[in-house]
Design a protein around this motif. Structure first.
Motif, PDB file in Angstrom:
ATOM      1  N   MET A   1       2.282  -4.200   3.083  1.00 40.78           N
ATOM      2  CA  MET A   1       1.108  -4.216   3.946  1.00 40.78           C
ATOM      3  C   MET A   1       1.417  -4.922   5.257  1.00 40.78           C
ATOM      4  O   MET A   1       0.891  -4.557   6.317  1.00 40.78           O
ATOM      5  CB  MET A   1      -0.057  -4.912   3.230  1.00 40.78           C
ATOM      6  CG  MET A   1      -1.357  -4.898   4.024  1.00 40.78           C
ATOM      7  SD  MET A   1      -2.708  -5.763   3.182  1.00 40.78           S
ATOM      8  CE  MET A   1      -3.037  -4.617   1.862  1.00 40.78           C
ATOM      9  N   SER A   2       2.291  -5.914   5.212  1.00 39.16           N
ATOM     10  CA  SER A   2       2.615  -6.676   6.420  1.00 39.16           C
ATOM     11  C   SER A   2       3.343  -5.844   7.469  1.00 39.16           C
ATOM     12  O   SER A   2       3.452  -6.267   8.620  1.00 39.16           O
ATOM     13  CB  SER A   2       3.464  -7.886   6.053  1.00 39.16           C
ATOM     14  OG  SER A   2       4.662  -7.471   5.404  1.00 39.16           O
ATOM     15  N   ALA A   3       3.846  -4.668   7.073  1.00 36.64           N
ATOM     16  CA  ALA A   3       4.534  -3.809   8.032  1.00 36.64           C
ATOM     17  C   ALA A   3       3.576  -2.857   8.758  1.00 36.64           C
ATOM     18  O   ALA A   3       3.971  -2.210   9.732  1.00 36.64           O
ATOM     19  CB  ALA A   3       5.624  -2.998   7.325  1.00 36.64           C
ATOM     20  N   ASP A   4       2.352  -2.775   8.287  1.00 39.45           N
ATOM     21  CA  ASP A   4       1.363  -1.874   8.902  1.00 39.45           C
ATOM     22  C   ASP A   4       0.927  -2.460  10.242  1.00 39.45           C
ATOM     23  O   ASP A   4       0.407  -3.586  10.288  1.00 39.45           O
ATOM     24  CB  ASP A   4       0.163  -1.731   7.967  1.00 39.45           C
ATOM     25  CG  ASP A   4      -0.842  -0.706   8.443  1.00 39.45           C
ATOM     26  OD1 ASP A   4      -1.091  -0.627   9.673  1.00 39.45           O
ATOM     27  OD2 ASP A   4      -1.393   0.013   7.592  1.00 39.45           O
ATOM     28  N   PRO A   5       1.093  -1.729  11.355  1.00 40.67           N
ATOM     29  CA  PRO A   5       0.737  -2.292  12.665  1.00 40.67           C
ATOM     30  C   PRO A   5      -0.742  -2.631  12.808  1.00 40.67           C
ATOM     31  O   PRO A   5      -1.102  -3.578  13.520  1.00 40.67           O
ATOM     32  CB  PRO A   5       1.162  -1.199  13.656  1.00 40.67           C
ATOM     33  CG  PRO A   5       1.261   0.050  12.844  1.00 40.67           C
ATOM     34  CD  PRO A   5       1.676  -0.378  11.476  1.00 40.67           C
ATOM     35  N   VAL A   6      -1.609  -1.876  12.137  1.00 42.25           N
ATOM     36  CA  VAL A   6      -3.042  -2.168  12.209  1.00 42.25           C
ATOM     37  C   VAL A   6      -3.341  -3.494  11.507  1.00 42.25           C
ATOM     38  O   VAL A   6      -4.111  -4.326  12.005  1.00 42.25           O
ATOM     39  CB  VAL A   6      -3.866  -1.021  11.590  1.00 42.25           C
ATOM     40  CG1 VAL A   6      -5.351  -1.390  11.550  1.00 42.25           C
ATOM     41  CG2 VAL A   6      -3.661   0.263  12.369  1.00 42.25           C
ATOM     42  N   VAL A   7      -2.721  -3.688  10.348  1.00 42.46           N
ATOM     43  CA  VAL A   7      -2.903  -4.942   9.609  1.00 42.46           C
ATOM     44  C   VAL A   7      -2.338  -6.119  10.406  1.00 42.46           C
ATOM     45  O   VAL A   7      -2.955  -7.189  10.508  1.00 42.46           O
ATOM     46  CB  VAL A   7      -2.237  -4.858   8.226  1.00 42.46           C
ATOM     47  CG1 VAL A   7      -2.292  -6.215   7.513  1.00 42.46           C
ATOM     48  CG2 VAL A   7      -2.906  -3.792   7.374  1.00 42.46           C
TER      49      VAL A   7
ATOM     50  N   ARG B   1       0.870  -1.178   0.000  1.00 42.33           N
ATOM     51  CA  ARG B   1       0.000   0.000   0.000  1.00 42.33           C
ATOM     52  C   ARG B   1       0.904   1.225   0.000  1.00 42.33           C
ATOM     53  O   ARG B   1       1.752   1.372   0.886  1.00 42.33           O
ATOM     54  CB  ARG B   1      -0.913   0.026   1.239  1.00 42.33           C
ATOM     55  CG  ARG B   1      -2.028  -1.003   1.230  1.00 42.33           C
ATOM     56  CD  ARG B   1      -3.109  -0.672   0.213  1.00 42.33           C
ATOM     57  NE  ARG B   1      -4.201  -1.644   0.235  1.00 42.33           N
ATOM     58  CZ  ARG B   1      -4.233  -2.739  -0.481  1.00 42.33           C
ATOM     59  NH1 ARG B   1      -3.219  -3.038  -1.276  1.00 42.33           N
ATOM     60  NH2 ARG B   1      -5.264  -3.562  -0.418  1.00 42.33           N
ATOM     61  N   ASP B   2       0.733   2.079  -1.012  1.00 41.45           N
ATOM     62  CA  ASP B   2       1.589   3.265  -1.143  1.00 41.45           C
ATOM     63  C   ASP B   2       3.065   2.870  -1.137  1.00 41.45           C
ATOM     64  O   ASP B   2       3.909   3.501  -0.469  1.00 41.45           O
ATOM     65  CB  ASP B   2       1.299   4.270  -0.010  1.00 41.45           C
ATOM     66  CG  ASP B   2      -0.133   4.775  -0.038  1.00 41.45           C
ATOM     67  OD1 ASP B   2      -0.688   4.942  -1.136  1.00 41.45           O
ATOM     68  OD2 ASP B   2      -0.712   4.970   1.052  1.00 41.45           O
ATOM     69  N   ASP B   3       3.355   1.797  -1.865  1.00 42.24           N
ATOM     70  CA  ASP B   3       4.723   1.288  -2.026  1.00 42.24           C
ATOM     71  C   ASP B   3       5.339   0.781  -0.727  1.00 42.24           C
ATOM     72  O   ASP B   3       6.553   0.560  -0.660  1.00 42.24           O
ATOM     73  CB  ASP B   3       5.636   2.362  -2.638  1.00 42.24           C
ATOM     74  CG  ASP B   3       5.189   2.749  -4.038  1.00 42.24           C
ATOM     75  OD1 ASP B   3       4.715   1.847  -4.773  1.00 42.24           O
ATOM     76  OD2 ASP B   3       5.300   3.932  -4.390  1.00 42.24           O
TER      77      ASP B   3
END
Length: 395
Positions: free
Chosen positions: A277-283, A272-274
């Motif tokens: 996604m796996s680094a997003d804490p919410v995800v 997402r936005d380069d």
């Protein structure tokens, strides 16, 4: 309890996997049909289930005197979960709901006629409880059965609805009111009725999951006393026990695990936005929650197996706990797949360029059914509040 399989059980699981690998066939296995993949509704699926029968895997828990193996329920569980994980037909309805009820209360005639056919997979059944004004509240059914002494049987009039297998099954496992003056949980009797009866009309209903279910109409349908299941006016008690089996065997855990793996693989590779996604804490929090809840659902399923082994009778509260938790989790997983897949997740299943090849949108539509079939989530909560927590009915 020990949640790990024994060496013998692991060996059986490996044997099942080898068999499925050898018989992999897209006409038989389709994970995109979600929970509806379990029905044996095509010639290819029937032929496959006959192979299962030939291996002696139908009726594992049945008594030896009726062709079974007197085996532990965990073997049936392992087999059904393996089939469900591939999107294949399953053993639940004939072997479980109909077969086990006939073993418990059926006449010798009914046992002799139907049990061998079930074990050879030579017969398919439809189950008729729901009516236009009696959905989850099966005790409110109004399909009328009136005594015909001259012919030695009953004449049935009325309507059933949401009968999924009526358009391809041979026999109808149906509840009817034989004593209209009895309290609503009494006065109901179970019958076995041939679905090719000339005075039965079947009309298709197409669901939001692209599957067919049916309305079934009875117009002076005569049923001999020979095809009454168990005792007169005790049908609701038999239906309640059969529903305990349905809540577990018909809503397997493996499809949930398979869809969670699919979503996990997608999240691992998506950006997402380069940014991964796996680094997003919410995800990450969402995925960790789903993984934890999936393990809870798996263990609740194993508790049903363990409780059945101890008591012999279908475990009511454990089955309701599992059914409620697992099917609501299935919906939450579907919602997460749509959210994390983004706008592309709305593309139809099978679309190659869609996230998860469009699986999210079909899952989103299908999983609504799981929280309704076998008794809605609200019904499961009522069962647990009364039978496990001891709360009054009017609470």
């Amino acid at each position: 309890m020990d949640f790990e399989l024994t060496p013998d059980q692991r060996s059986f699981a490996e044997e099942v996997e080898r068999f499925l690998n050898e018989n992999q066939d897209p006409e038989v296995f389709d994970v995109t049909r979600e929970n509806m993949a379990q029905i044996v509704d095509t010639p290819a699926r029937r032929a496959f289930m006959r192979k299962i029968a030939d291996r002696g895997w139908l009726g594992i828990t049945w008594p030896e005197e009726w062709g079974g193996q007197d085996g532990d329920g965990i073997y049936e569980y392992v087999l059904n979960e393996a089939l469900a994980g591939r999107g294949g037909p399953q053993i639940g309805k004939g072997v479980g709901i109909i077969g086990k009820t006939l073993l418990a209360v059926g006449s010798d005639k009914l046992k002799a006629e139907f049990l061998p056919k079930i074990l050879r997979n030579e017969v398919e059944f439809a189950v008729g409880y729901s009516e236009p004004e009696a959905g989850s509240d099966a005790a409110s059914m109004k399909l009328r059965a009136v005594r015909d002494e001259g012919r030695g049987g009953w004449v049935l009039n009325g309507q059933k609805t949401w009968t999924t297998s009526a358009h391809f099954a041979e026999w109808y496992w149906v509840g009817a009111r034989t004593d209209p003056d009895a309290p609503k949980h009494y006065g109901i009797t179970l019958f076995l009725v041939p679905l090719d009866h000339p005075q039965i009309t079947i009309r298709g209903i197409w669901t939001m999951g692209d599957e067919r279910t049916n309305d079934v109409f009875f117009d002076d349908v005569f049923v001999s006393d020979d095809y009454v299941v168990g005792e007169l006016n005790k049908g609701f008690q038999y239906i309640s026990q059969a529903l305990d089996l349905e809540r577990f065997t018909m809503f397997s855990f493996a499809p949930i695990a398979q869809r969670l793996d699919l979503l996990t693989d997608y999240v691992k590779g998506a950006t997402r936005d380069d940014e991964p996604m796996s680094a997003d804490p919410v995800v990450r929090q969402k995925m960790a929650t789903l993984a934890t809840e999936a393990e809870v659902a798996r263990l609740l399923g194993l508790r049903v197996v363990a409780a059945a082994e101890k008591g012999g009778a279908p475990p009511t509260t454990e089955a309701s706990e599992y059914k409620l938790y697992a099917t609501e989790l299935s919906k939450r997983l579907a919602n997460a797949s749509m959210d994390l897949g983004g706008p592309g997740a709305q593309l139809k299943v099978g679309t190659e360029e869609a996230p998860m090849k469009g699986r999210a949108e079909s899952t989103y539509r299908y999983t609504v059914l799981d929280t309704i079939g076998g008794g809605t989530s609200e019904v499961q909560k009522n069962i647990l509040s009364r039978r496990k927590l001891g709360l009054p009915k009017n609470f």
